[in-house]
Motif scaffolding. Structure first.
Motif, PDB file in Angstrom:
ATOM      1  N   SER A  75       0.907  -1.296  -0.134  1.00 19.79           N
ATOM      2  CA  SER A  75       0.166  -0.135  -0.036  1.00 19.79           C
ATOM      3  C   SER A  75       0.985   1.301  -0.121  1.00 19.79           C
ATOM      4  O   SER A  75       0.355   2.193   0.655  1.00 19.79           O
ATOM      5  CB  SER A  75      -0.936   0.011   1.256  1.00 19.79           C
ATOM      6  OG  SER A  75      -0.499  -0.747   2.193  1.00 19.79           O
ATOM      7  N   GLU A  76       2.055   1.333  -0.836  1.00 20.07           N
ATOM      8  CA  GLU A  76       2.964   2.151  -0.964  1.00 20.07           C
ATOM      9  C   GLU A  76       2.182   3.584  -1.261  1.00 20.07           C
ATOM     10  O   GLU A  76       2.887   4.673  -1.232  1.00 20.07           O
ATOM     11  CB  GLU A  76       4.178   2.148  -1.677  1.00 20.07           C
ATOM     12  CG  GLU A  76       3.932   1.869  -3.176  1.00 20.07           C
ATOM     13  CD  GLU A  76       3.109   0.576  -3.440  1.00 20.07           C
ATOM     14  OE1 GLU A  76       3.292  -0.322  -2.789  1.00 20.07           O
ATOM     15  OE2 GLU A  76       2.553   0.522  -4.742  1.00 20.07           O
ATOM     16  N   GLY A  77       0.919   3.404  -1.803  1.00 21.04           N
ATOM     17  CA  GLY A  77       0.539   4.719  -2.498  1.00 21.04           C
ATOM     18  C   GLY A  77      -0.656   5.435  -1.665  1.00 21.04           C
ATOM     19  O   GLY A  77      -1.415   6.700  -2.040  1.00 21.04           O
ATOM     20  N   ILE A  78      -0.999   4.981  -0.330  1.00 20.08           N
ATOM     21  CA  ILE A  78      -1.754   5.818   0.344  1.00 20.08           C
ATOM     22  C   ILE A  78      -1.490   6.810   0.890  1.00 20.08           C
ATOM     23  O   ILE A  78      -0.179   6.924   1.401  1.00 20.08           O
ATOM     24  CB  ILE A  78      -2.423   4.610   1.329  1.00 20.08           C
ATOM     25  CG1 ILE A  78      -1.413   4.094   2.365  1.00 20.08           C
ATOM     26  CG2 ILE A  78      -3.230   3.271   0.546  1.00 20.08           C
ATOM     27  CD1 ILE A  78      -2.150   3.645   3.536  1.00 20.08           C
ATOM     28  N   PRO A  79      -2.547   7.668   1.335  1.00 17.32           N
ATOM     29  CA  PRO A  79      -2.057   8.969   2.015  1.00 17.32           C
ATOM     30  C   PRO A  79      -1.338   9.008   3.190  1.00 17.32           C
ATOM     31  O   PRO A  79      -0.608   9.644   3.638  1.00 17.32           O
ATOM     32  CB  PRO A  79      -3.438   9.736   2.175  1.00 17.32           C
ATOM     33  CG  PRO A  79      -4.330   8.964   1.032  1.00 17.32           C
ATOM     34  CD  PRO A  79      -4.118   7.832   0.807  1.00 17.32           C
TER      35      PRO A  79
END
Ligand code: ZN
Length: 376
Positions: free
Chosen positions: A273-277
């Motif tokens: 989930s490296e792209g979550i805020p």
């Protein structure tokens, strides 16, 4: 010669059978209320001893046409052993030849996981010590969604959710769950015993029962792609996700594993989930810890070939693993297995298989134990 697909998870349409040339032209039907298609599963009878030419003529228009490159078809006489036969993908058509030894033979995109086997799985599991089965909700068509709750309830235990088959045409995901459960419930396995000392499990072996029975690739009976429904699931369109998310809100989540199959990449890998805020260093270190330990303990798992990484803040928040990581601030991973084979450790007779998926499912308990104390 006859082709049928009017059974559990069957999918094919006959375009033409030329009995003089032993030439069979087929089409995959679209998912229910959806344009996705790729999953096929059908039976050929009356062709024993006849060298048949089979073509799926709309393969090139399917959801993942690159999935047909270097893909070999799964075949079974006894519906237990699924071996591979070579196929070629040319001019938009998937072509394969087969001379059946017996009167009836099945073909499928991957070894199917039947609805009956699903029911056997959850009922056999519920008889083990400290396992309960609960109906977490109903599907779009009103079918029960079974959830297994595993472990002795105790304060301060970590809560681990494992879900599979949001995409119904990815049966390797439920084979994975079968292997996972067999090991988790094996009292002579010290890893499982230690994991159950510290964690409490919620397992949904089939998130998309309607789509599985219908022979869909990705859609539920309403036409929903369930793994794009986690931002705002609705009772009307995606009750399967709605009910599970509601239950997750009650239990909390310290770790989510969401199990899938990938049509194109011939590898086992994880999407994190490296792209979550709210992504942070702790989450990055936990992802690395899990992935590295799995690689160290299971040669079928790797981390080189995978999806392109999301840029920070650009994750698709409708995906289960991203939505849950953000909602609960927890480690949350999408596990992908191949339809083709593991190119690092190919198996000519079976390719990536039901059995290998089960073994991979059992192996995931090693990295689970490895990260367990650090979960939050
Ligand atoms: Zn999937």
């Amino acid at each position: 010669m006859k082709i049928t697909s009017n059974f559990d998870s069957g999918n094919i349409e006959v375009v033409r059978i030329d009995e003089k040339k032993n030439d069979i032209k087929l089409r995959i039907r679209k998912d229910t209320n959806s344009d996705f298609f790729q999953w096929f599963h059908f039976r050929l009878t009356g062709a024993a001893g006849i060298p048949c030419k089979l073509s799926i003529v709309n393969a090139g228009k399917s959801s993942y046409p690159l999935g047909w490159e270097n893909y070999n078809v799964c075949v079974s006489y006894d519906r237990e052993e699924w071996f591979r036969i070579p196929a070629t993908f040319r001019s938009g058509s998937l072509n394969f030849q087969f001379k059946s030894v017996h009167d009836s033979v099945y073909f499928a995109y991957f070894a199917p996981y039947s609805f009956e086997r699903h029911l056997d799985l959850v009922h056999q599991a519920q008889m083990a010590e400290d396992v309960r089965m609960e109906i977490v909700g109903k599907t779009f068509l009103g079918r029960d969604m079974e959830m297994l709750i595993i472990g002795k309830p105790r304060k301060n235990k970590k809560v681990i959710w494992v879900i599979a088959r949001q995409h119904p045409g990815e049966p390797m995901a439920e084979w994975f769950i079968e292997g996972f459960l067999e090991r988790l419930l094996d009292k002579s396995d010290s890893v499982s015993r230690m994991v159950l000392e510290k964690a409490y499990f919620y397992v949904v072996p089939n998130m998309n029962v309607d789509g599985s029975i219908a022979g869909n690739l990705r859609a539920s009976a309403s036409g929903a792609n369930l793994n794009r429904e986690w931002k705002k699931p609705t009772l009307k369109h995606s009750p399967e996700v709605y009910h599970v998310l509601k239950k997750m809100d009650e239990t909390g989540v310290n770790l989510l594993l969401d199990v899938h199959g990938d049509e194109e990449l011939p590898y086992n890998f994880i999407a994190a989930s490296e792209g979550i805020p709210s992504y942070n260093e702790w989450l990055a270190s936990m992802e690395n810890k899990f992935i590295n330990h799995w690689m160290d303990t299971c040669p079928d798992f790797q981390n080189l070939h995978k999806y392109p990484l999301d840029k920070f803040g650009e994750a698709n928040m409708t995906l289960a693993s991203n939505a849950i990581a953000e909602r609960f601030g927890c480690l949350s991973l999408t596990i992908e297995m191949p339809f083709k084979d593991n190119a690092d450790m190919p198996d000519k007779r079976y390719g990536w298989s039901d059995q290998r998926s089960k073994i991979l499912g059992a192996s995931v308990l090693n990295p689970v134990l490895h990260v367990l104390d650090d979960l939050k």
